[in-house]
Design an enzyme around this catalytic site. Structure first.
Site, PDB file in Angstrom:
ATOM      1  N   LYS A  86       0.836  -1.204   0.000  1.00 24.02           N
ATOM      2  CA  LYS A  86       0.000   0.000   0.000  1.00 24.02           C
ATOM      3  C   LYS A  86       0.868   1.252   0.000  1.00 24.02           C
ATOM      4  O   LYS A  86       1.883   1.310   0.683  1.00 24.02           O
ATOM      5  CB  LYS A  86      -0.902   0.029   1.242  1.00 24.02           C
ATOM      6  CG  LYS A  86      -1.980  -1.022   1.265  1.00 24.02           C
ATOM      7  CD  LYS A  86      -2.873  -0.877   2.483  1.00 24.02           C
ATOM      8  CE  LYS A  86      -2.132  -1.076   3.777  1.00 24.02           C
ATOM      9  NZ  LYS A  86      -3.031  -1.141   4.940  1.00 24.02           N
ATOM     10  N   ALA A 109     -13.188  -1.809   6.732  1.00 22.75           N
ATOM     11  CA  ALA A 109     -13.110  -2.738   5.593  1.00 22.75           C
ATOM     12  C   ALA A 109     -12.792  -2.062   4.267  1.00 22.75           C
ATOM     13  O   ALA A 109     -12.812  -2.724   3.227  1.00 22.75           O
ATOM     14  CB  ALA A 109     -14.402  -3.557   5.452  1.00 22.75           C
TER      15      ALA A 109
END
Length: 339
Positions: free
Chosen positions: A204, A236
């Site tokens: 990421k 989430a």
């Protein structure tokens, strides 16, 4: 002081079904009825917490079952006040069973003038009178060092490995374990090693806190059934985005195994509409009605493992033996029968 004959369990309001399940499992193991200590944990009109224990606990080995999940402050205060009530009632030993340790993500200073709240919570728990802590998948292992009392940190990975082998029987060669970030590689590697599967990583990149600028898959996932492994799923957003990236990279299916299903805000809606085929969580946090109703969320029980851990602590036996597959197989045999 009388001899300690049997472990005694008491629960707050955070996850009463889990506490009752642990008591039932311990009754099965011991061959005698073990129930929760009769007590009331209530609130005055101004939301002050009041605890009253109706049974004699003098000289007893007490286990307070209370995750500090949402609302974390209320549940933490319940734990502290129950501990104080037991200490003032002359309990011989108090073990805090904290399936989900709240504030664990604040385990270090990430920038100037910020707290280390996990250390503060550890101080509060010790000051209240807890003699030992039993928890599950701490977000950061160094939190054990914040305590000056014994901390037993159980792991969900051995149970997840049993579940994966059961759910994907005959498809094990098609699996790829995926870590959703570099920091979770050790956790993902542990499951990959247990089921003899390859490991991939989703890298990421963030432009600012809370916003993911981009994701890159490290490793080939083409034609694989990918299983994302992590310890906490909150909103989430990142998890669902990682699933999309894996599907774009050629994965045939994406599943996720997350220990603690915090699932706050829009989490359940995102998971329902995501490309993930399933999300597996434990019952360390009491599931909401929305979580129970979600078609692609499945819950794995932790009561068998916690029950055995409590019995091992009470009997002076090894807790780390629960990390071994050979120990967990008979405990979870009713869920994952061996052919």
């Amino acid at each position: 002081m009388p001899a300690i004959t049997e472990p005694k369990l008491i629960s707050g309001n955070a996850n009463l079904p889990l506490a009752q399940s642990i008591a039932r499992r311990m009754s099965m193991h011991r061959g005698m009825s073990i129930s929760l200590v009769d007590a009331r944990v209530e609130r005055f009109n101004d939301q002050e917490i009041f605890v009253e224990v109706f049974e004699n606990v003098r000289g007893e080995d007490m286990y307070v079952i209370q995750p500090t999940s949402n609302p974390s402050n209320d549940n933490l205060m319940e734990l502290l006040i129950m501990t104080d009530a037991l200490r003032r009632s002359s309990a011989a030993r108090i073990t805090a069973v904290i399936p989900y340790f709240g504030y664990a993500r604040q385990d270090r200073r990430t920038k100037a003038r910020t707290p280390i709240s996990a250390k503060l919570v550890a101080n509060l728990i010790q000051t209240a009178g807890v003699d030992r802590v039993l928890t599950l998948d701490l977000h950061a292992a160094q939190i054990q060092g914040f305590f000056d009392i014994p901390v037993d940190n159980l792991y969900a990975s051995p149970v997840f490995a049993l579940d994966i082998e059961h759910q994907f029987r005959g498809q094990m060669d098609d699996l790829m374990i995926v870590s959703p970030d570099v920091g979770g590689v050790a956790r993902a590697r542990e499951i990959a090693k247990r089921i003899n599967a390859p490991l991939s990583i989703v890298d990421k990149r963030r432009e600012k806190a809370g916003e993911v600028a981009g994701m890159t898959v490290i490793g080939s996932v083409e034609g694989k059934k990918c299983i994302i492994v992590d310890d906490i799923c909150d909103t989430a957003g990142t998890l669902c985005k990682a699933a999309e990236v894996l599907m774009e990279a050629g994965a045939t299916e994406v599943h996720s195994y997350i220990t603690h299903g915090v699932l706050s805000g829009p989490a359940v809606e995102r998971i329902t509409n995501s490309v993930m085929k399933s999300l597996v969580i434990t019952d360390s946090i009491a599931p909401t009605d929305a979580v129970k109703a979600c078609k692609n969320i499945r819950i794995v029980p932790t009561a068998p493992m916690f029950a055995q851990a409590v019995l091992n602590i009470w009997g002076g036996m090894s807790v780390s033996s629960l990390f071994e597959t050979e120990t967990l197989v008979p405990i979870y045999e009713s869920l994952y029968p061996r052919s």
